[in-house]
Scaffold this motif. Structure first.
Motif, PDB file in Angstrom:
ATOM      1  N   UNK A  54       0.904  -1.052  -0.013  1.00  0.00           N
ATOM      2  CA  UNK A  54      -0.038  -0.182   0.012  1.00  0.00           C
ATOM      3  C   UNK A  54       0.902   1.042   0.170  1.00  0.00           C
ATOM      4  N   UNK A  55       0.834   2.333  -0.969  1.00  0.00           N
ATOM      5  CA  UNK A  55       1.641   2.832  -1.048  1.00  0.00           C
ATOM      6  C   UNK A  55       0.833   4.267  -0.276  1.00  0.00           C
ATOM      7  N   UNK A  56       1.994   5.125  -0.068  1.00  0.00           N
ATOM      8  CA  UNK A  56       1.632   6.479   0.817  1.00  0.00           C
ATOM      9  C   UNK A  56      -0.086   6.826   0.158  1.00  0.00           C
ATOM     10  N   UNK A  57       0.063   6.953  -1.035  1.00  0.00           N
ATOM     11  CA  UNK A  57      -1.316   7.900  -1.613  1.00  0.00           C
ATOM     12  C   UNK A  57      -2.747   7.011  -1.183  1.00  0.00           C
ATOM     13  N   UNK A  58      -2.377   5.977  -1.227  1.00  0.00           N
ATOM     14  CA  UNK A  58      -3.652   5.233  -1.783  1.00  0.00           C
ATOM     15  C   UNK A  58      -3.216   3.697  -2.263  1.00  0.00           C
ATOM     16  N   UNK A  59      -3.533   3.023  -2.724  1.00  0.00           N
ATOM     17  CA  UNK A  59      -4.514   1.747  -3.708  1.00  0.00           C
ATOM     18  C   UNK A  59      -5.936   1.850  -4.310  1.00  0.00           C
ATOM     19  N   UNK A  60      -5.664   1.209  -5.098  1.00  0.00           N
ATOM     20  CA  UNK A  60      -7.407   0.389  -5.478  1.00  0.00           C
ATOM     21  C   UNK A  60      -7.210  -0.342  -5.639  1.00  0.00           C
ATOM     22  N   UNK A  61      -8.575  -1.144  -5.616  1.00  0.00           N
ATOM     23  CA  UNK A  61      -8.219  -2.850  -4.580  1.00  0.00           C
ATOM     24  C   UNK A  61      -7.297  -3.359  -6.429  1.00  0.00           C
ATOM     25  N   UNK A  98     -17.226   2.287  -8.326  1.00  0.00           N
ATOM     26  CA  UNK A  98     -17.039   0.840  -8.385  1.00  0.00           C
ATOM     27  C   UNK A  98     -15.543   0.268  -7.786  1.00  0.00           C
ATOM     28  N   UNK A  99     -14.619   1.885  -7.690  1.00  0.00           N
ATOM     29  CA  UNK A  99     -13.262   1.360  -7.208  1.00  0.00           C
ATOM     30  C   UNK A  99     -13.644   1.857  -5.919  1.00  0.00           C
ATOM     31  N   UNK A 100     -12.382   1.247  -4.640  1.00  0.00           N
ATOM     32  CA  UNK A 100     -12.375   2.055  -3.488  1.00  0.00           C
ATOM     33  C   UNK A 100     -10.652   2.053  -3.745  1.00  0.00           C
ATOM     34  N   UNK A 101     -10.573   3.500  -2.801  1.00  0.00           N
ATOM     35  CA  UNK A 101      -9.178   3.809  -2.213  1.00  0.00           C
ATOM     36  C   UNK A 101      -8.685   2.948  -1.323  1.00  0.00           C
ATOM     37  N   UNK A 102      -7.901   2.565  -0.723  1.00  0.00           N
ATOM     38  CA  UNK A 102      -7.337   1.588   0.333  1.00  0.00           C
ATOM     39  C   UNK A 102      -5.612   2.574   0.626  1.00  0.00           C
ATOM     40  N   UNK A 103      -5.942   3.156   2.152  1.00  0.00           N
ATOM     41  CA  UNK A 103      -4.739   3.314   3.066  1.00  0.00           C
ATOM     42  C   UNK A 103      -5.051   2.792   4.079  1.00  0.00           C
TER      43      UNK A 103
END
Length: 156
Positions: A54-61, A98-103
């Motif tokens: 997981x990058x500092x700026x977040x990632x999608x699934x 449909x997409x989420x940002x993971x942080x």
């Protein structure tokens, strides 16, 4: 490559590449299980490839699935569990419902930072064991092998 090369079964433990890679992975997993543990929650070994990508700026699934080589179905389950134990947050992306940002949460960031410090100590032990130059060469060789396999996977 030499296509006429005679292929034999490798029994010598030190010359069996497949065995060495598998055993090195197992030893690293065992080391991780004993040394990389968050204090507040029970962390499964299967969470590690996800949380450490997981990058500092977040990632999608989808991004996390590709980076960590975890199938999307398993990724969804892992992300749900990581969110339940307070290591990550998940927010819907405004322009794509449909997409989420993971942080990472603060606990997740603390876990990754502490884990990286412990891994740094392990790397220092490896360098002391084999020397800095051989360790650097090992990293370069492994990186090239990974790039090779990633290229194969992209072509399929």
């Amino acid at each position: 490559m030499n296509e006429n090369k005679e292929i034999t079964v490798q029994y010598d433990d030190k010359d069996n590449f497949g065995r060495l890679i598998c055993i090195a992975k197992k030893h690293f997993d065992v080391w991780s299980q004993h040394n990389i543990k968050p204090e507040k929650v029970d962390m499964k070994l299967s969470f590690m490839p996800v949380i450490f990508n997981i990058s500092p700026e977040g990632n999608t699934n989808s991004e996390l699935s590709k980076k960590s080589l975890v199938f999307k179905q398993a990724m969804s389950r892992t992300l749900k569990e990581l969110e339940e134990i307070g290591m990550i947050t998940s927010k819907t992306i405004n322009n794509d419902k449909r997409s989420n940002k993971i942080n990472l949460t603060d606990d997740g960031k603390e876990f990754v930072t502490t884990s990286n410090q412990k891994l740094s100590n392990l790397i220092d032990n490896y360098i002391e064991l084999v020397g800095e130059e051989k360790f650097k060469i090992t990293m370069e060789v492994l990186s090239k092998m990974i790039d090779y396999h990633e290229g194969l996977n992209t072509n399929h």
